[in-house]
Motif scaffolding. Structure first.
Motif, PDB file in Angstrom:
ATOM      1  N   ALA A   1      -2.564  -7.881  -7.327  1.00 33.19           N
ATOM      2  CA  ALA A   1      -1.401  -7.006  -7.419  1.00 33.19           C
ATOM      3  C   ALA A   1      -1.615  -5.661  -6.734  1.00 33.19           C
ATOM      4  O   ALA A   1      -0.734  -5.174  -6.022  1.00 33.19           O
ATOM      5  CB  ALA A   1      -1.011  -6.803  -8.882  1.00 33.19           C
ATOM      6  N   LEU A   2      -2.766  -5.050  -6.922  1.00 40.31           N
ATOM      7  CA  LEU A   2      -3.016  -3.744  -6.313  1.00 40.31           C
ATOM      8  C   LEU A   2      -2.999  -3.832  -4.787  1.00 40.31           C
ATOM      9  O   LEU A   2      -2.400  -2.991  -4.117  1.00 40.31           O
ATOM     10  CB  LEU A   2      -4.353  -3.175  -6.791  1.00 40.31           C
ATOM     11  N   TYR A   3      -3.632  -4.862  -4.242  1.00 41.71           N
ATOM     12  CA  TYR A   3      -3.680  -5.010  -2.787  1.00 41.71           C
ATOM     13  C   TYR A   3      -2.284  -5.243  -2.212  1.00 41.71           C
ATOM     14  O   TYR A   3      -1.920  -4.673  -1.173  1.00 41.71           O
ATOM     15  CB  TYR A   3      -4.613  -6.148  -2.398  1.00 41.71           C
ATOM     16  N   LEU A   4      -1.492  -6.060  -2.869  1.00 41.37           N
ATOM     17  CA  LEU A   4      -0.136  -6.302  -2.387  1.00 41.37           C
ATOM     18  C   LEU A   4       0.736  -5.065  -2.522  1.00 41.37           C
ATOM     19  O   LEU A   4       1.587  -4.807  -1.671  1.00 41.37           O
ATOM     20  CB  LEU A   4       0.477  -7.488  -3.134  1.00 41.37           C
ATOM     21  N   PHE A   5       0.500  -4.284  -3.567  1.00 43.50           N
ATOM     22  CA  PHE A   5       1.233  -3.025  -3.712  1.00 43.50           C
ATOM     23  C   PHE A   5       0.911  -2.092  -2.553  1.00 43.50           C
ATOM     24  O   PHE A   5       1.810  -1.473  -1.977  1.00 43.50           O
ATOM     25  CB  PHE A   5       0.885  -2.364  -5.048  1.00 43.50           C
ATOM     26  N   VAL A   6      -0.361  -1.984  -2.195  1.00 43.13           N
ATOM     27  CA  VAL A   6      -0.772  -1.104  -1.094  1.00 43.13           C
ATOM     28  C   VAL A   6      -0.162  -1.578   0.218  1.00 43.13           C
ATOM     29  O   VAL A   6       0.322  -0.769   1.028  1.00 43.13           O
ATOM     30  CB  VAL A   6      -2.313  -1.014  -1.016  1.00 43.13           C
ATOM     31  N   ILE A   7      -0.143  -2.886   0.446  1.00 42.88           N
ATOM     32  CA  ILE A   7       0.454  -3.430   1.669  1.00 42.88           C
ATOM     33  C   ILE A   7       1.945  -3.098   1.718  1.00 42.88           C
ATOM     34  O   ILE A   7       2.465  -2.654   2.749  1.00 42.88           O
ATOM     35  CB  ILE A   7       0.217  -4.949   1.755  1.00 42.88           C
ATOM     36  N   ASN A   8       2.648  -3.303   0.613  1.00 39.75           N
ATOM     37  CA  ASN A   8       4.078  -2.994   0.582  1.00 39.75           C
ATOM     38  C   ASN A   8       4.341  -1.502   0.727  1.00 39.75           C
ATOM     39  O   ASN A   8       5.310  -1.093   1.368  1.00 39.75           O
ATOM     40  CB  ASN A   8       4.720  -3.536  -0.698  1.00 39.75           C
ATOM     41  N   LEU A   9       3.476  -0.680   0.165  1.00 40.71           N
ATOM     42  CA  LEU A   9       3.617   0.764   0.320  1.00 40.71           C
ATOM     43  C   LEU A   9       3.447   1.162   1.787  1.00 40.71           C
ATOM     44  O   LEU A   9       4.228   1.966   2.312  1.00 40.71           O
ATOM     45  CB  LEU A   9       2.593   1.489  -0.557  1.00 40.71           C
ATOM     46  N   ALA A  10       2.455   0.585   2.459  1.00 42.11           N
ATOM     47  CA  ALA A  10       2.239   0.873   3.875  1.00 42.11           C
ATOM     48  C   ALA A  10       3.445   0.437   4.707  1.00 42.11           C
ATOM     49  O   ALA A  10       3.868   1.145   5.625  1.00 42.11           O
ATOM     50  CB  ALA A  10       0.970   0.192   4.366  1.00 42.11           C
ATOM     51  N   GLN A  11       4.022  -0.709   4.379  1.00 42.17           N
ATOM     52  CA  GLN A  11       5.208  -1.172   5.100  1.00 42.17           C
ATOM     53  C   GLN A  11       6.389  -0.227   4.874  1.00 42.17           C
ATOM     54  O   GLN A  11       7.138   0.063   5.806  1.00 42.17           O
ATOM     55  CB  GLN A  11       5.590  -2.578   4.649  1.00 42.17           C
ATOM     56  N   THR A  12       6.552   0.243   3.671  1.00 42.08           N
ATOM     57  CA  THR A  12       7.643   1.156   3.356  1.00 42.08           C
ATOM     58  C   THR A  12       7.484   2.470   4.106  1.00 42.08           C
ATOM     59  O   THR A  12       8.455   3.005   4.662  1.00 42.08           O
ATOM     60  CB  THR A  12       7.699   1.412   1.840  1.00 42.08           C
ATOM     61  N   ILE A  13       6.269   2.990   4.142  1.00 41.17           N
ATOM     62  CA  ILE A  13       6.010   4.233   4.879  1.00 41.17           C
ATOM     63  C   ILE A  13       6.268   4.028   6.365  1.00 41.17           C
ATOM     64  O   ILE A  13       6.895   4.868   7.022  1.00 41.17           O
ATOM     65  CB  ILE A  13       4.579   4.737   4.608  1.00 41.17           C
ATOM     66  N   GLY A  14       5.809   2.910   6.900  1.00 37.94           N
ATOM     67  CA  GLY A  14       6.041   2.604   8.309  1.00 37.94           C
ATOM     68  C   GLY A  14       7.522   2.499   8.635  1.00 37.94           C
ATOM     69  O   GLY A  14       7.983   3.021   9.652  1.00 37.94           O
ATOM     70  N   LEU A  15       8.280   1.847   7.770  1.00 37.56           N
ATOM     71  CA  LEU A  15       9.718   1.728   7.987  1.00 37.56           C
ATOM     72  C   LEU A  15      10.394   3.095   7.906  1.00 37.56           C
ATOM     73  O   LEU A  15      11.268   3.413   8.714  1.00 37.56           O
ATOM     74  CB  LEU A  15      10.327   0.777   6.961  1.00 37.56           C
ATOM     75  N   ALA A  16       9.966   3.921   6.959  1.00 39.75           N
ATOM     76  CA  ALA A  16      10.535   5.263   6.835  1.00 39.75           C
ATOM     77  C   ALA A  16      10.264   6.092   8.084  1.00 39.75           C
ATOM     78  O   ALA A  16      11.139   6.823   8.565  1.00 39.75           O
ATOM     79  CB  ALA A  16       9.979   5.964   5.600  1.00 39.75           C
TER      80      ALA A  16
END
Length: 52
Positions: free
Chosen positions: A29-44
């Motif tokens: 869960a933590l690793y997938l959260f970090v990946i999704n956070l990175a994707q969100t920042i990249g999209l922003a």
């Protein structure tokens, strides 16, 4: 959007499969959260650049 829907369904199925799989889900869960956070920042950042 489709990726997020698939992930939600995937995680729901993993959590409802039983107690044995919950350890694997909790470990990932933590690793997938970090990946999704990175994707969100990249999209922003992409949206910010494109609206300038």
């Amino acid at each position: 959007m489709v990726q997020n829907i698939v992930i939600v369904i995937f995680w729901f199925n993993l959590y409802t499969d039983g107690p044995a799989i919950k350890a694997v889900v909790d470990a990932a869960a933590l690793y997938l959260f970090v990946i999704n956070l990175a994707q969100t920042i990249g999209l922003a950042v992409m949206v910010w650049i494109n609206t300038r």
